[in-house]
Design a protein around this motif. Structure first.
Motif, PDB file in Angstrom:
ATOM      1  N   GLY A  74      35.714  65.928   4.623  1.00  0.00           N
ATOM      2  CA  GLY A  74      37.486  66.251   4.767  1.00  0.00           C
ATOM      3  C   GLY A  74      37.878  65.950   6.815  1.00  0.00           C
ATOM      4  O   GLY A  74      39.137  66.313   6.829  1.00  0.00           O
ATOM      5  N   LEU A  75      36.494  65.762   7.707  1.00  0.00           N
ATOM      6  CA  LEU A  75      37.676  65.654   8.912  1.00  0.00           C
ATOM      7  C   LEU A  75      37.773  63.679   8.707  1.00  0.00           C
ATOM      8  O   LEU A  75      38.579  63.989   9.791  1.00  0.00           O
ATOM      9  CB  LEU A  75      36.371  65.510   9.197  1.00  0.00           C
ATOM     10  N   ALA A  76      37.010  63.154   8.178  1.00  0.00           N
ATOM     11  CA  ALA A  76      37.905  61.585   8.099  1.00  0.00           C
ATOM     12  C   ALA A  76      39.276  61.302   7.818  1.00  0.00           C
ATOM     13  O   ALA A  76      39.727  62.209   7.100  1.00  0.00           O
ATOM     14  CB  ALA A  76      37.044  61.069   7.075  1.00  0.00           C
ATOM     15  N   LYS A  77      40.021  60.139   8.448  1.00  0.00           N
ATOM     16  CA  LYS A  77      41.300  60.400   7.959  1.00  0.00           C
ATOM     17  C   LYS A  77      41.810  59.079   6.690  1.00  0.00           C
ATOM     18  O   LYS A  77      41.143  57.598   7.308  1.00  0.00           O
ATOM     19  CB  LYS A  77      42.268  60.039   9.260  1.00  0.00           C
ATOM     20  N   GLY A  78      41.105  59.208   5.392  1.00  0.00           N
ATOM     21  CA  GLY A  78      41.447  58.231   5.225  1.00  0.00           C
ATOM     22  C   GLY A  78      39.518  57.493   4.774  1.00  0.00           C
ATOM     23  O   GLY A  78      38.535  57.904   5.160  1.00  0.00           O
ATOM     24  N   PRO A  83      36.913  61.072  15.375  1.00  0.00           N
ATOM     25  CA  PRO A  83      36.179  60.337  16.456  1.00  0.00           C
ATOM     26  C   PRO A  83      34.639  61.103  16.892  1.00  0.00           C
ATOM     27  O   PRO A  83      34.000  60.451  17.091  1.00  0.00           O
ATOM     28  CB  PRO A  83      36.963  61.009  16.939  1.00  0.00           C
ATOM     29  N   MET A  84      34.749  62.251  16.105  1.00  0.00           N
ATOM     30  CA  MET A  84      33.145  63.047  16.282  1.00  0.00           C
ATOM     31  C   MET A  84      31.999  62.179  15.803  1.00  0.00           C
ATOM     32  O   MET A  84      31.328  62.000  15.686  1.00  0.00           O
ATOM     33  CB  MET A  84      33.234  64.255  16.260  1.00  0.00           C
ATOM     34  N   PHE A  88      28.583  60.140  16.820  1.00  0.00           N
ATOM     35  CA  PHE A  88      27.750  60.511  16.152  1.00  0.00           C
ATOM     36  C   PHE A  88      26.885  58.817  15.667  1.00  0.00           C
ATOM     37  O   PHE A  88      25.941  58.899  16.012  1.00  0.00           O
ATOM     38  CB  PHE A  88      27.427  61.174  15.323  1.00  0.00           C
ATOM     39  N   VAL A  89      27.721  58.009  14.849  1.00  0.00           N
ATOM     40  CA  VAL A  89      27.198  57.165  14.022  1.00  0.00           C
ATOM     41  C   VAL A  89      26.996  56.079  16.027  1.00  0.00           C
ATOM     42  O   VAL A  89      25.969  55.145  15.679  1.00  0.00           O
ATOM     43  CB  VAL A  89      27.887  56.146  13.264  1.00  0.00           C
ATOM     44  N   GLU A  90      27.469  56.093  16.796  1.00  0.00           N
ATOM     45  CA  GLU A  90      27.231  54.716  18.060  1.00  0.00           C
ATOM     46  C   GLU A  90      26.530  55.405  19.020  1.00  0.00           C
ATOM     47  O   GLU A  90      25.617  54.662  19.460  1.00  0.00           O
ATOM     48  CB  GLU A  90      29.210  55.117  18.313  1.00  0.00           C
ATOM     49  N   ARG A  91      26.140  56.586  19.146  1.00  0.00           N
ATOM     50  CA  ARG A  91      25.225  57.140  19.888  1.00  0.00           C
ATOM     51  C   ARG A  91      23.687  57.037  19.345  1.00  0.00           C
ATOM     52  O   ARG A  91      22.964  58.039  20.027  1.00  0.00           O
ATOM     53  CB  ARG A  91      25.526  58.278  20.615  1.00  0.00           C
ATOM     54  N   ASP A  92      24.154  57.024  17.918  1.00  0.00           N
ATOM     55  CA  ASP A  92      22.435  57.181  17.467  1.00  0.00           C
ATOM     56  C   ASP A  92      21.976  58.766  17.009  1.00  0.00           C
ATOM     57  O   ASP A  92      20.982  59.111  17.424  1.00  0.00           O
ATOM     58  CB  ASP A  92      21.086  56.929  17.809  1.00  0.00           C
ATOM     59  N   GLY A  93      23.023  59.813  16.653  1.00  0.00           N
ATOM     60  CA  GLY A  93      22.816  61.078  16.942  1.00  0.00           C
ATOM     61  C   GLY A  93      22.143  61.387  15.838  1.00  0.00           C
ATOM     62  O   GLY A  93      22.685  63.262  15.449  1.00  0.00           O
ATOM     63  N   LEU A  94      22.022  61.367  15.310  1.00  0.00           N
ATOM     64  CA  LEU A  94      21.600  61.045  13.470  1.00  0.00           C
ATOM     65  C   LEU A  94      20.187  60.097  13.379  1.00  0.00           C
ATOM     66  O   LEU A  94      20.120  58.905  14.118  1.00  0.00           O
ATOM     67  CB  LEU A  94      22.008  61.582  12.588  1.00  0.00           C
ATOM     68  N   VAL A 140      23.961  65.441  22.488  1.00  0.00           N
ATOM     69  CA  VAL A 140      25.199  65.751  23.403  1.00  0.00           C
ATOM     70  C   VAL A 140      26.096  64.424  23.995  1.00  0.00           C
ATOM     71  O   VAL A 140      26.701  65.102  24.036  1.00  0.00           O
ATOM     72  CB  VAL A 140      24.121  66.245  24.572  1.00  0.00           C
ATOM     73  N   GLU A 141      25.383  63.379  24.106  1.00  0.00           N
ATOM     74  CA  GLU A 141      26.449  62.537  24.396  1.00  0.00           C
ATOM     75  C   GLU A 141      27.190  61.797  23.508  1.00  0.00           C
ATOM     76  O   GLU A 141      28.157  61.368  24.326  1.00  0.00           O
ATOM     77  CB  GLU A 141      25.334  61.329  24.786  1.00  0.00           C
ATOM     78  N   ALA A 142      27.182  61.686  22.103  1.00  0.00           N
ATOM     79  CA  ALA A 142      27.764  61.926  21.165  1.00  0.00           C
ATOM     80  C   ALA A 142      28.978  62.700  21.794  1.00  0.00           C
ATOM     81  O   ALA A 142      30.432  62.668  21.336  1.00  0.00           O
ATOM     82  CB  ALA A 142      27.259  61.998  19.785  1.00  0.00           C
ATOM     83  N   ILE A 143      28.973  63.816  21.666  1.00  0.00           N
ATOM     84  CA  ILE A 143      29.846  64.968  21.571  1.00  0.00           C
ATOM     85  C   ILE A 143      30.736  64.879  22.567  1.00  0.00           C
ATOM     86  O   ILE A 143      31.901  64.814  22.844  1.00  0.00           O
ATOM     87  CB  ILE A 143      29.211  66.349  21.929  1.00  0.00           C
ATOM     88  N   LYS A 144      30.133  64.253  23.929  1.00  0.00           N
ATOM     89  CA  LYS A 144      30.949  64.135  25.305  1.00  0.00           C
ATOM     90  C   LYS A 144      31.961  62.720  24.792  1.00  0.00           C
ATOM     91  O   LYS A 144      32.870  62.711  25.849  1.00  0.00           O
ATOM     92  CB  LYS A 144      29.744  63.622  26.222  1.00  0.00           C
ATOM     93  N   ASP A 145      31.094  62.210  24.325  1.00  0.00           N
ATOM     94  CA  ASP A 145      32.594  60.444  24.168  1.00  0.00           C
ATOM     95  C   ASP A 145      33.587  61.467  23.724  1.00  0.00           C
ATOM     96  O   ASP A 145      34.816  60.401  23.204  1.00  0.00           O
ATOM     97  CB  ASP A 145      31.798  59.702  23.581  1.00  0.00           C
ATOM     98  N   ALA A 146      33.042  61.942  21.831  1.00  0.00           N
ATOM     99  CA  ALA A 146      33.996  62.356  20.968  1.00  0.00           C
ATOM    100  C   ALA A 146      35.299  63.651  21.395  1.00  0.00           C
ATOM    101  O   ALA A 146      36.026  63.178  21.272  1.00  0.00           O
ATOM    102  CB  ALA A 146      33.638  62.574  19.891  1.00  0.00           C
ATOM    103  N   GLN A 147      34.666  64.000  22.541  1.00  0.00           N
ATOM    104  CA  GLN A 147      35.702  65.519  23.436  1.00  0.00           C
ATOM    105  C   GLN A 147      37.120  64.082  24.419  1.00  0.00           C
ATOM    106  O   GLN A 147      38.209  64.782  24.396  1.00  0.00           O
ATOM    107  CB  GLN A 147      34.833  65.848  24.380  1.00  0.00           C
ATOM    108  N   LYS A 148      36.595  62.640  25.056  1.00  0.00           N
ATOM    109  CA  LYS A 148      37.306  62.208  25.401  1.00  0.00           C
ATOM    110  C   LYS A 148      38.647  61.701  24.039  1.00  0.00           C
ATOM    111  O   LYS A 148      39.780  61.510  24.876  1.00  0.00           O
ATOM    112  CB  LYS A 148      37.266  60.978  26.249  1.00  0.00           C
ATOM    113  N   VAL A 149      38.188  61.526  23.124  1.00  0.00           N
ATOM    114  CA  VAL A 149      39.234  60.600  22.576  1.00  0.00           C
ATOM    115  C   VAL A 149      40.066  61.542  21.604  1.00  0.00           C
ATOM    116  O   VAL A 149      41.280  62.023  21.077  1.00  0.00           O
ATOM    117  CB  VAL A 149      38.480  59.858  21.304  1.00  0.00           C
ATOM    118  N   MET A 150      39.456  62.809  21.115  1.00  0.00           N
ATOM    119  CA  MET A 150      39.606  64.048  20.783  1.00  0.00           C
ATOM    120  C   MET A 150      40.768  65.351  21.421  1.00  0.00           C
ATOM    121  O   MET A 150      41.852  65.672  20.468  1.00  0.00           O
ATOM    122  CB  MET A 150      39.034  65.187  20.376  1.00  0.00           C
TER     123      MET A 150
END
Length: 151
Positions: A74-78, A83-84, A88-94, A140-150
Motif C-alpha cells: 500500500g505504500l506505492a502510488k500506482g 520515496p523510501m 532502498f533500491v538506489e542505495r542497495d539497502g536490500l 541508514v543512507e536510504a532512510i536519510k535520502d528518503a527523509q529529505k523527500v518525505m
C-alpha cells in the motif's frame, strides 16, 4: 470484522486467536509482509495501523476492526514507488530482500514519527528490524535520502 487495508475495505469473520500477519498473508493474499521469527523480534512483519508501526505477528486481527492497515503493497502510488522504497533500491539497502518490506515499513513510520534526526537515532530506532545480509549502512543512507523527500 471490517478493516481497511491499503485503502480497500474488507469484511470477514476471523478466529479471535488469528494474527494480523496470518490474515494478511492467508486471507487477503498480501504476501509482502513476511513471517520471520513469528515472535515480534525480527521486524519482517512490520505494518502500519492507524499510521503507527506495529508487528503484525503480535497483533490479533480482531483488534484491527474499524482500523486502517497499511502494508508494503500500500505504500506505492500506482507504478510510482514510495520515496523510501526508491531510496532502498538506489542505495542497495536490500540483498536477499526478505527483511526489506519490514525495514521499509519501520523506516517510513520512524520518519513520520520525527525520530530520524541522526545516524545514531536511525540505528537505535531501527534496531528491532534485523537484516541477515548486514545491509545496515546502506539502510541508514536510504532512510536519510528518503527523509529529505518525505518532509
Amino acid at each position: 470484522m471490517r478493516v481497511r487495508v491499503n485503502g480497500a475495505v474488507h469484511r470477514m469473520e476471523v478466529d479471535p486467536r488469528v494474527t494480523l500477519l496470518d490474515t494478511l498473508r492467508e486471507r487477503l493474499d498480501l504476501t509482502g509482509t513476511k513471517k520471520g521469527c513469528d515472535r515480534g523480534q525480527c521486524g519482517a512483519c512490520t505494518v502500519h495501523i492507524g499510521g503507527r508501526r506495529v508487528r503484525s505477528c503480535l497483533t490479533l486481527a480482531a483488534t484491527t476492526d474499524g482500523r486502517e492497515v497499511t502494508t508494503i503493497e500500500g505504500l506505492a502510488k500506482g507504478d510510482r514507488r514510495h520515496p523510501m522504497q526508491q531510496a532502498f533500491v538506489e542505495r542497495d539497502g536490500l540483498q536477499c530482500g526478505f527483511c526489506t518490506p519490514g525495514q521499509i515499513m519501520s523506516a517510513v513510520g520512524m520518519v513520520n514519527e520525527g525520530h530520524a534526526k541522526s545516524d545514531d537515532d536511525i540505528r537505535e530506532r531501527m534496531s528491532g528490524s534485523i537484516c541477515r545480509c548486514s545491509c545496515y549502512p546502506f539502510i541508514v543512507e536510504a532512510i536519510k535520502d528518503a527523509q529529505k523527500v518525505m518532509r
